[in-house]
Write a protein that holds these residues in place. Structure first.
Motif, PDB file in Angstrom:
ATOM      1  N   UNK A 152       0.859  -1.181   0.000  1.00 58.72           N
ATOM      2  CA  UNK A 152       0.000   0.000   0.000  1.00 58.72           C
ATOM      3  C   UNK A 152       0.897   1.233   0.000  1.00 58.72           C
ATOM      4  N   UNK A 153       1.059   1.867  -1.145  1.00 57.20           N
ATOM      5  CA  UNK A 153       2.066   2.917  -1.350  1.00 57.20           C
ATOM      6  C   UNK A 153       1.389   4.223  -1.742  1.00 57.20           C
ATOM      7  N   UNK A 154       1.927   5.338  -1.231  1.00 60.27           N
ATOM      8  CA  UNK A 154       1.451   6.669  -1.612  1.00 60.27           C
ATOM      9  C   UNK A 154       2.632   7.557  -1.971  1.00 60.27           C
ATOM     10  N   UNK A 155       2.414   8.434  -2.945  1.00 63.83           N
ATOM     11  CA  UNK A 155       3.417   9.417  -3.375  1.00 63.83           C
ATOM     12  C   UNK A 155       2.802  10.795  -3.155  1.00 63.83           C
ATOM     13  N   UNK A 156       3.267  11.491  -2.094  1.00 62.88           N
ATOM     14  CA  UNK A 156       2.696  12.784  -1.704  1.00 62.88           C
ATOM     15  C   UNK A 156       3.533  13.906  -2.332  1.00 62.88           C
ATOM     16  N   UNK A 157       2.876  14.801  -3.069  1.00 65.65           N
ATOM     17  CA  UNK A 157       3.608  15.826  -3.816  1.00 65.65           C
ATOM     18  C   UNK A 157       4.262  15.198  -5.023  1.00 65.65           C
ATOM     19  N   UNK A 158       3.475  14.507  -5.828  1.00 58.93           N
ATOM     20  CA  UNK A 158       4.007  13.554  -6.816  1.00 58.93           C
ATOM     21  C   UNK A 158       4.638  14.192  -8.044  1.00 58.93           C
ATOM     22  N   UNK A 159       4.298  15.460  -8.376  1.00 53.33           N
ATOM     23  CA  UNK A 159       4.855  16.034  -9.613  1.00 53.33           C
ATOM     24  C   UNK A 159       4.455  15.207 -10.819  1.00 53.33           C
ATOM     25  N   UNK A 160       5.423  14.670 -11.516  1.00 52.41           N
ATOM     26  CA  UNK A 160       5.135  13.847 -12.692  1.00 52.41           C
ATOM     27  C   UNK A 160       4.653  12.446 -12.347  1.00 52.41           C
ATOM     28  N   UNK A 173       0.301  -4.185  -6.369  1.00 52.52           N
ATOM     29  CA  UNK A 173      -0.876  -3.454  -5.890  1.00 52.52           C
ATOM     30  C   UNK A 173      -0.952  -2.026  -6.408  1.00 52.52           C
ATOM     31  N   UNK A 174      -2.153  -1.448  -6.460  1.00 55.08           N
ATOM     32  CA  UNK A 174      -2.319  -0.055  -6.897  1.00 55.08           C
ATOM     33  C   UNK A 174      -1.601   0.923  -5.966  1.00 55.08           C
ATOM     34  N   UNK A 175      -1.261   2.086  -6.509  1.00 54.50           N
ATOM     35  CA  UNK A 175      -0.516   3.131  -5.795  1.00 54.50           C
ATOM     36  C   UNK A 175      -1.308   4.433  -5.861  1.00 54.50           C
ATOM     37  N   UNK A 176      -1.279   5.198  -4.764  1.00 57.61           N
ATOM     38  CA  UNK A 176      -1.900   6.514  -4.738  1.00 57.61           C
ATOM     39  C   UNK A 176      -0.842   7.588  -5.020  1.00 57.61           C
ATOM     40  N   UNK A 177      -1.216   8.609  -5.782  1.00 58.06           N
ATOM     41  CA  UNK A 177      -0.329   9.746  -6.055  1.00 58.06           C
ATOM     42  C   UNK A 177      -1.133  11.026  -5.871  1.00 58.06           C
ATOM     43  N   UNK A 178      -0.531  12.014  -5.203  1.00 57.92           N
ATOM     44  CA  UNK A 178      -1.267  13.264  -4.985  1.00 57.92           C
ATOM     45  C   UNK A 178      -0.341  14.455  -5.168  1.00 57.92           C
ATOM     46  N   UNK A 179      -0.937  15.585  -5.501  1.00 58.78           N
ATOM     47  CA  UNK A 179      -0.183  16.838  -5.581  1.00 58.78           C
ATOM     48  C   UNK A 179      -1.129  17.978  -5.241  1.00 58.78           C
ATOM     49  N   UNK A 180      -0.580  19.033  -4.659  1.00 61.59           N
ATOM     50  CA  UNK A 180      -1.376  20.186  -4.276  1.00 61.59           C
ATOM     51  C   UNK A 180      -1.780  21.015  -5.488  1.00 61.59           C
ATOM     52  N   UNK A 181      -1.070  20.832  -6.605  1.00 64.68           N
ATOM     53  CA  UNK A 181      -1.267  21.636  -7.809  1.00 64.68           C
ATOM     54  C   UNK A 181      -2.113  20.884  -8.827  1.00 64.68           C
ATOM     55  N   UNK A 182      -3.176  21.518  -9.294  1.00 68.19           N
ATOM     56  CA  UNK A 182      -4.091  20.878 -10.243  1.00 68.19           C
ATOM     57  C   UNK A 182      -3.391  20.492 -11.545  1.00 68.19           C
ATOM     58  N   UNK A 183      -2.513  21.377 -12.032  1.00 67.81           N
ATOM     59  CA  UNK A 183      -1.798  21.089 -13.273  1.00 67.81           C
ATOM     60  C   UNK A 183      -0.872  19.890 -13.099  1.00 67.81           C
ATOM     61  N   UNK A 186      -2.779  16.754 -13.458  1.00 69.43           N
ATOM     62  CA  UNK A 186      -3.049  16.456 -14.871  1.00 69.43           C
ATOM     63  C   UNK A 186      -1.814  15.888 -15.553  1.00 69.43           C
ATOM     64  N   UNK A 187      -0.653  16.452 -15.247  1.00 68.56           N
ATOM     65  CA  UNK A 187       0.603  15.941 -15.798  1.00 68.56           C
ATOM     66  C   UNK A 187       0.841  14.509 -15.327  1.00 68.56           C
ATOM     67  N   UNK A 188       0.611  14.269 -14.039  1.00 62.27           N
ATOM     68  CA  UNK A 188       0.801  12.931 -13.484  1.00 62.27           C
ATOM     69  C   UNK A 188      -0.098  11.927 -14.192  1.00 62.27           C
ATOM     70  N   UNK A 189      -1.351  12.298 -14.394  1.00 63.48           N
ATOM     71  CA  UNK A 189      -2.292  11.390 -15.056  1.00 63.48           C
ATOM     72  C   UNK A 189      -1.850  11.085 -16.486  1.00 63.48           C
ATOM     73  N   UNK A 205      -5.873  15.430  -6.290  1.00 59.25           N
ATOM     74  CA  UNK A 205      -5.389  16.737  -5.837  1.00 59.25           C
ATOM     75  C   UNK A 205      -5.532  16.813  -4.321  1.00 59.25           C
ATOM     76  N   UNK A 206      -4.461  17.151  -3.631  1.00 60.25           N
ATOM     77  CA  UNK A 206      -4.502  17.214  -2.168  1.00 60.25           C
ATOM     78  C   UNK A 206      -3.304  17.971  -1.642  1.00 60.25           C
ATOM     79  N   UNK A 207      -3.494  18.647  -0.516  1.00 65.17           N
ATOM     80  CA  UNK A 207      -2.391  19.190   0.269  1.00 65.17           C
ATOM     81  C   UNK A 207      -2.046  18.140   1.312  1.00 65.17           C
ATOM     82  N   UNK A 208      -0.876  17.561   1.196  1.00 68.76           N
ATOM     83  CA  UNK A 208      -0.509  16.465   2.091  1.00 68.76           C
ATOM     84  C   UNK A 208      -1.442  15.291   1.921  1.00 68.76           C
TER      85      UNK A 208
END
Length: 291
Positions: A152-160, A173-183, A186-189, A205-208
């Protein structure tokens, strides 16, 4: 050739810096972008900058600097550049353990025994060329080589999302990725889709950890956070709350002189340093939550 302009200043107050950034947006000509950020050198200095398609008014800039107690603006002329082509020409593939980070223009160079991670030149922040991203990928490779499998893995502030993709590429297993910036999300996706990992990496999209999609999946056995010192320090309590006992945290975005402070704060939250790796001026920390 068309010309563009940047205007930058520095000041010591966050409140004044943020107010100056807002004031810049009302200039004529109007800037196409404004940035306000703290300089990560421990001095408490803030930088405010604007990007202009026409030369900004020197008198208006001088009045703004005086009004907000900032240094005089430094205006620079920037020649028109095809940035995507420039990035494509200058970014070469990066090897980080088993991972091979590359652009599509280097697809013929992918080694057969590597785990390839495609990052297009147009989406080049977080490509693996920065010491922080490379350090995190090498830490991931090291954990995997030691027999750890992230469930169970998460990437906080994922950028690309290069780190999330690295984990998803080697583990089932699936991985979660988040970033505070909407753009950035979109880049990550887009990168996740380009790597054929859309079914395995969810980008939000998330802060922390501030998104139910993240907290509902907790606790994690591995969390990446490649951001900056102060956001990492602010994140420590939430990291402890969302990391399972014995789980790992791989942190970067930390200058060498900042590492001790980050380590101390995480230790206070029950997450202790296992390893510290340095690439250039940057540190990557591998930590583990106390059982």
């Amino acid at each position: 050739m068309a010309k563009t302009y940047t205007a930058f200043t520095k000041l010591m107050s966050q409140t004044q810096a943020e107010a100056l950034g807002e004031a810049l947006e009302d200039m004529d000509p109007e800037p196409t972008g404004v940035g306000v950020f703290e300089i990560e050198d421990g001095s408490g200095t803030w930088e405010v900058g604007g990007y202009f398609l026409a030369q900004p008014n020197d008198i208006e800039l001088a009045l703004l600097a005086a009004a907000y107690e900032a240094q005089p603006f430094v205006v620079s002329e920037v020649p028109d550049t095809d940035w995507v082509d420039k990035v494509r020409r200058e970014l070469t593939p990066v090897v980080a353990g088993r991972f091979f980070v590359y652009g599509s223009h280097d697809a013929d160079k992918v080694p057969a025994d590597s785990v390839p991670l495609l990052i297009e030149a147009a989406m080049a922040f977080g490509t693996g060329h920065h010491g922080t991203t490379q350090g995190c990928l090498e830490a991931l490779d090291r954990l995997a080589a030691q027999g750890f499998t992230g469930q169970n893995v998460a990437d906080i502030g994922c950028g690309t999302a290069v780190l999330a993709m690295g984990a998803a590429a080697i583990w089932p297993n699936p991985v979660m990725a988040s970033d505070i910036d909407e753009v950035a999300v979109e880049v990550a996706e887009a990168n996740v889709a380009a790597n054929g990992l859309a079914e395995k990496v969810t980008c939000v999209e998330a802060a922390g950890f501030g998104n139910p999609a993240l907290t509902d999946r907790a606790p994690y056995d591995l969390v990446f956070a490649n951001i900056l010192k102060q956001p990492l320090i602010d994140l420590a309590p939430d990291m402890a709350a969302n990391l399972q006992p014995g789980g790992y945290a791989i942190l970067s975005g930390i200058l060498t002189r900042q590492a001790d402070e980050v380590v101390e704060v995480y230790a206070q939250n029950g997450i202790n340093q296992l390893r510290r790796d340095v690439i250039g001026d940057w540190v990557t920390l591998t930590l583990q939550k106390t059982v």
